[in-house]
Design an enzyme around this catalytic site. Structure first.
Site, short mmCIF file in Angstrom:
data_model
loop_
_atom_site.label_atom_id
_atom_site.label_comp_id
_atom_site.label_asym_id
_atom_site.label_seq_id
_atom_site.Cartn_x
_atom_site.Cartn_y
_atom_site.Cartn_z
N TRP A 325 0.83 -1.20 0.00
CA TRP A 325 0.00 0.00 0.00
C TRP A 325 0.87 1.25 0.00
O TRP A 325 0.51 2.27 -0.60
CB TRP A 325 -0.90 0.00 1.23
CG TRP A 325 -1.74 1.24 1.40
CD1 TRP A 325 -2.99 1.47 0.91
CD2 TRP A 325 -1.39 2.43 2.12
NE1 TRP A 325 -3.44 2.72 1.28
CE2 TRP A 325 -2.46 3.33 2.03
CE3 TRP A 325 -0.25 2.81 2.86
CZ2 TRP A 325 -2.45 4.58 2.63
CZ3 TRP A 325 -0.24 4.06 3.45
CH2 TRP A 325 -1.32 4.93 3.33
N HIS A 326 2.03 1.17 0.65
CA HIS A 326 2.88 2.35 0.78
C HIS A 326 3.56 2.74 -0.53
O HIS A 326 3.93 3.91 -0.69
CB HIS A 326 3.95 2.12 1.85
CG HIS A 326 3.42 2.25 3.25
ND1 HIS A 326 2.79 1.22 3.90
CD2 HIS A 326 3.43 3.30 4.10
CE1 HIS A 326 2.43 1.64 5.11
NE2 HIS A 326 2.80 2.89 5.25
N GLY A 327 3.75 1.81 -1.44
CA GLY A 327 4.38 2.21 -2.69
C GLY A 327 4.69 1.04 -3.60
O GLY A 327 4.75 -0.11 -3.17
#
Length: 479
Positions: A325-327
């Site tokens: 989700w972060h990248g």
């Protein structure tokens, strides 16, 4: 528009004055002003992406109403699927398209096939991961019948785009934030003073701690191959403080700004670096995201029910997905996987819910056992942050290799500037002695006026004196 920019310093008081002194007699007018201000706030970065947030709002508003109207199970599932595919489709295209294409090319090249990657020059819309999850939770909750949809389109659009938490959270649930758009808001002096304390403390954490630590972190990660072990360890330590000051600082500013308009946002951080194990850390770090994954992914997968292998599988899924989700980078996936590994011993020994209270409960200082536990938890968390900060997996492993093989001490102490050491030391002490309160400045509100005003002036002067030449973007804007 950045919270720590001149534009926002002008934007916020203008909206505040209009909100409370021009349109204060009409709830509908106040909501319309917030919607217009939020779209201006978001469009300041790139007006073209306003269509994304508007389209997502329309889709979930309509689907929410349709979900409530129909009792046909098949149709309800179809509507929910449409909402999920629309939101995750946008998120997947803008955030992960190039990642999947490049990963596929790398995978097939192992077998001697070298296709030309057809990647696009895609700009990642700011905040898309946050408002996508916010609108998804709305339709999922309606599907589950845990809440009813709103027929107030203006309130819903303002809820989705609410500018204080639009681009970096907290990820608010509709059940908490949406009803606040439907009731009359009243401004009080206490509310205003609490708002300003939150904003001031958030700016202190962002500008004085995070941005100054970032200067050292950027230099250390850039030159890691030639730097000694001690400096690399300090670099990892600085980044741990940078990301905490940066992200929790944003959350404080967001909460304080929301309070100025009569809204309450959830607390997103509860001094996570004073945690005694990794499970406690994740109950205190980015709370809005970790609880989102718990409620909408972990529990639907089976949660902690069922055989041990299923519980382990579910745990690894939420941590790896959280990393992703972060990248769109393997570094984030490895970071999530590492945290799952840290969590595994607690899970297997059923000690993951052992530390539900506050460390040093009823005492000023922790005992030796608690101090050791906090030290271990902070250390393993900081080492995992290296993958989060690194630009590539090879850089992360190179950083660890240099940490193990380079000289231990530097030839000079250039990388240990005294001012930053003092600032960080003061910050840690403040966090410790006031961590049972909402923020450090809240702790002094019962003190004599002279002490309060001295603390406020000191914080303002520190922000002015240690402010970098150029405003630094918030780390989580890229997510």
């Amino acid at each position: 528009m950045l919270f720590n920019s001149i534009e926002f310093a002008i934007f916020l008081p203008v909206v505040f004055l209009l909100y409370w002194f021009v349109v204060n007699r009409s709830l509908k007018a106040q909501n319309f002003l917030l919607l217009a201000a939020s779209y201006l706030f978001y469009g300041w970065w790139d007006w073209r992406f306003l269509s994304l947030i508007a389209f997502s709002s329309v889709v979930d508003y309509v689907i929410g109403l349709q979900l409530h109207k129909t009792e046909v199970r098949k149709k309800r599932r179809l509507l929910l699927t449409l909402s999920i595919l629309t939101n995750l489709g946008f998120l997947g295209f803008f955030k992960y398209y190039n990642f999947f294409v490049d990963s596929f090319v790398d995978a097939v090249s192992v077998f001697g096939y070298h296709p030309s990657p057809n990647t696009l020059n895609i700009i990642l819309p700011v905040g898309i991961s946050f408002y996508t999850f916010q609108t998804l939770s709305y339709t999922i909750d309606i599907y589950r019948r845990t809440m009813e949809p709103t027929k107030n389109a203006l309130a819903f659009f303002a809820f989705v785009s609410f500018f204080p938490q639009l681009v970096a959270g907290p990820i608010e649930r509709a059940s908490n934030l949406l009803p606040q758009f439907k009731k009359k808001r009243i401004f009080t002096y206490k509310q205003g003073s609490n708002s300003m304390r939150l904003i001031l403390w958030g700016l202190f954490k962002k500008i004085v701690i995070a941005d100054n630590a970032a200067i050292m972190v950027n230099q250390i990660f850039k030159e890691y191959e030639t730097l000694p072990t001690s400096v690399l360890l300090v670099g990892a330590f600085y980044f741990a403080l940078q990301i905490y000051g940066d992200f929790s600082g944003y959350s404080d500013i967001a909460r304080g700004t929301a309070k100025l308009f009569g809204f309450e946002l959830m607390i997103n951080f509860r001094v996570p670096y004073f945690s005694r194990d990794i499970a406690e850390f994740w109950r205190r770090w980015h709370i809005s995201l970790s609880t989102w994954f718990r409620d909408y992914l972990y529990i639907p997968l089976g949660g902690s029910r069922g055989p041990k292998w299923l519980i382990i599988r579910n745990t690894f899924i939420i941590f790896v997905v959280s990393g992703f989700w972060h990248g769109a980078n393997w570094t984030f996936i490895i970071w999530g996987f590492l945290n799952a590994l840290y969590f595994l011993p607690l899970l297997l020994t059923k000690r993951n819910r052992r530390n539900l209270d506050t460390v040093a409960e009823g005492r000023w200082l922790p005992n030796l056992r608690e101090l050791f536990q906090m030290g271990i938890t902070f250390t393993v968390t900081t080492l995992a942050w290296v993958f989060f900060r690194a630009e590539s997996v090879s850089q992360a492993f190179g950083y660890f290799k240099a940490m193990l093989t380079n000289n231990i001490l530097p030839d000079n102490f250039f990388f240990f500037p005294p001012y930053l050491v003092v600032l960080i030391g003061i910050f840690i002490l403040l966090e410790w002695f006031v961590f049972r309160h909402d923020n450090a400045l809240e702790r002094i509100q019962t003190k004599p006026a002279f002490i309060r005003h001295l603390a406020y002036v000191t914080a303002v002067l520190a922000i002015i004196f240690f402010m970098p030449n150029e405003a630094q973007s918030f780390i989580y804007f890229q997510f």
